[in-house]
Design a protein around this motif. Structure first.
Motif, PDB file in Angstrom:
ATOM      1  N   MET A  14      -2.233  -5.578   8.142  1.00 46.89           N
ATOM      2  CA  MET A  14      -2.902  -4.662   7.229  1.00 46.89           C
ATOM      3  C   MET A  14      -3.183  -3.643   8.262  1.00 46.89           C
ATOM      4  O   MET A  14      -3.515  -3.551  10.195  1.00 46.89           O
ATOM      5  CB  MET A  14      -4.619  -4.852   7.030  1.00 46.89           C
ATOM      6  CG  MET A  14      -5.452  -3.651   6.607  1.00 46.89           C
ATOM      7  SD  MET A  14      -5.334  -3.109   5.255  1.00 46.89           S
ATOM      8  CE  MET A  14      -5.678  -4.470   4.443  1.00 46.89           C
ATOM      9  N   SER A  24      -2.941   6.686   0.622  1.00 54.67           N
ATOM     10  CA  SER A  24      -2.465   5.497   1.721  1.00 54.67           C
ATOM     11  C   SER A  24      -0.985   4.642   1.276  1.00 54.67           C
ATOM     12  O   SER A  24      -0.300   4.255   2.478  1.00 54.67           O
ATOM     13  CB  SER A  24      -3.480   4.095   1.943  1.00 54.67           C
ATOM     14  OG  SER A  24      -3.612   3.759   0.491  1.00 54.67           O
ATOM     15  N   ASN A  77       1.429  -4.326   3.978  1.00 54.84           N
ATOM     16  CA  ASN A  77       0.883  -4.304   2.831  1.00 54.84           C
ATOM     17  C   ASN A  77      -0.978  -3.836   2.336  1.00 54.84           C
ATOM     18  O   ASN A  77      -0.519  -3.195   1.582  1.00 54.84           O
ATOM     19  CB  ASN A  77       0.450  -6.342   2.243  1.00 54.84           C
ATOM     20  CG  ASN A  77       1.544  -6.490   2.240  1.00 54.84           C
ATOM     21  OD1 ASN A  77       3.101  -6.218   1.839  1.00 54.84           O
ATOM     22  ND2 ASN A  77       1.601  -8.111   2.257  1.00 54.84           N
ATOM     23  N   GLY A  78      -0.858  -3.126   3.862  1.00 55.55           N
ATOM     24  CA  GLY A  78      -2.363  -1.801   3.521  1.00 55.55           C
ATOM     25  C   GLY A  78      -2.518  -1.405   4.184  1.00 55.55           C
ATOM     26  O   GLY A  78      -2.080  -1.412   5.463  1.00 55.55           O
TER      27      GLY A  78
END
Length: 176
Positions: A70, A88, A105-106
């Protein structure tokens, strides 16, 4: 590949690349080569944050670090945090393209609240910050002194005139 062990060399020795020294230090700390490479890439990301995000987005989206997969981003205020949250996908695309692998991934956006980012601009304050600029304090006006002077100019049947009349009467009673 076994990392080299560096010993003190004589003054005529050739210079050693910093990446080799860091690899040896990381190996000495028990960090495997893959983790060391990932940390090195993250360091390059923080150093090149302005280039990765572009000059319009870099000062708004400040890197705070990462937690597993993250990416942690800081914003100055809640509206900007919302906008960055909505962007994002684009932020992930830019960062992962720079890392040359799907590293994150985020994205988690939070308020800076006085924290400084990991990017280079965090070390070099903006000119306004450097000069000690502060937002002007809001001036709170004195309470309105309603005396009913404007009633003569108002239509007596208007709702505004009636409300102003009552306000002036209450102010006059409270002064007694």
């Amino acid at each position: 590949m076994t990392p080299k062990v560096f010993r003190k060399k004589n003054k005529y020795a050739e210079p050693v690349a910093a990446s080799e020294v860091m690899a040896a230090v990381m190996a000495g700390l028990g960090v495997d080569a893959e983790q060391a490479q990932a940390r090195s890439r993250l360091g390059h990301l923080w150093q090149n944050w302005n280039m990765v995000m572009g000059e319009d987005l870099a000062p708004l989206a400040r890197p705070l670090g990462h937690h597993r997969d993250m990416l942690l981003i800081g914003a100055e205020d809640a509206m900007l945090a919302q906008e960055l949250h909505l962007m994002s996908g684009e932020l992930l695309e830019r960062v992962n393209a720079f890392m040359e692998t799907p590293f994150f991934n985020g994205v988690k956006v939070s308020l800076l609240m006085g924290k400084s980012g990991l990017d280079v601009t965090a070390c070099n304050p903006l000119p306004d910050e450097d000069m000690g600029w502060r937002a002007p304090r809001a001036v709170i006006p004195d309470p309105v002194q309603a005396s009913g002077v404007f009633l003569a100019e108002m239509a007596p049947d208007s709702p505004v005139a009636r409300a102003y009349s009552r306000f002036a009467e209450r102010r006059a009673r409270s002064k007694r």
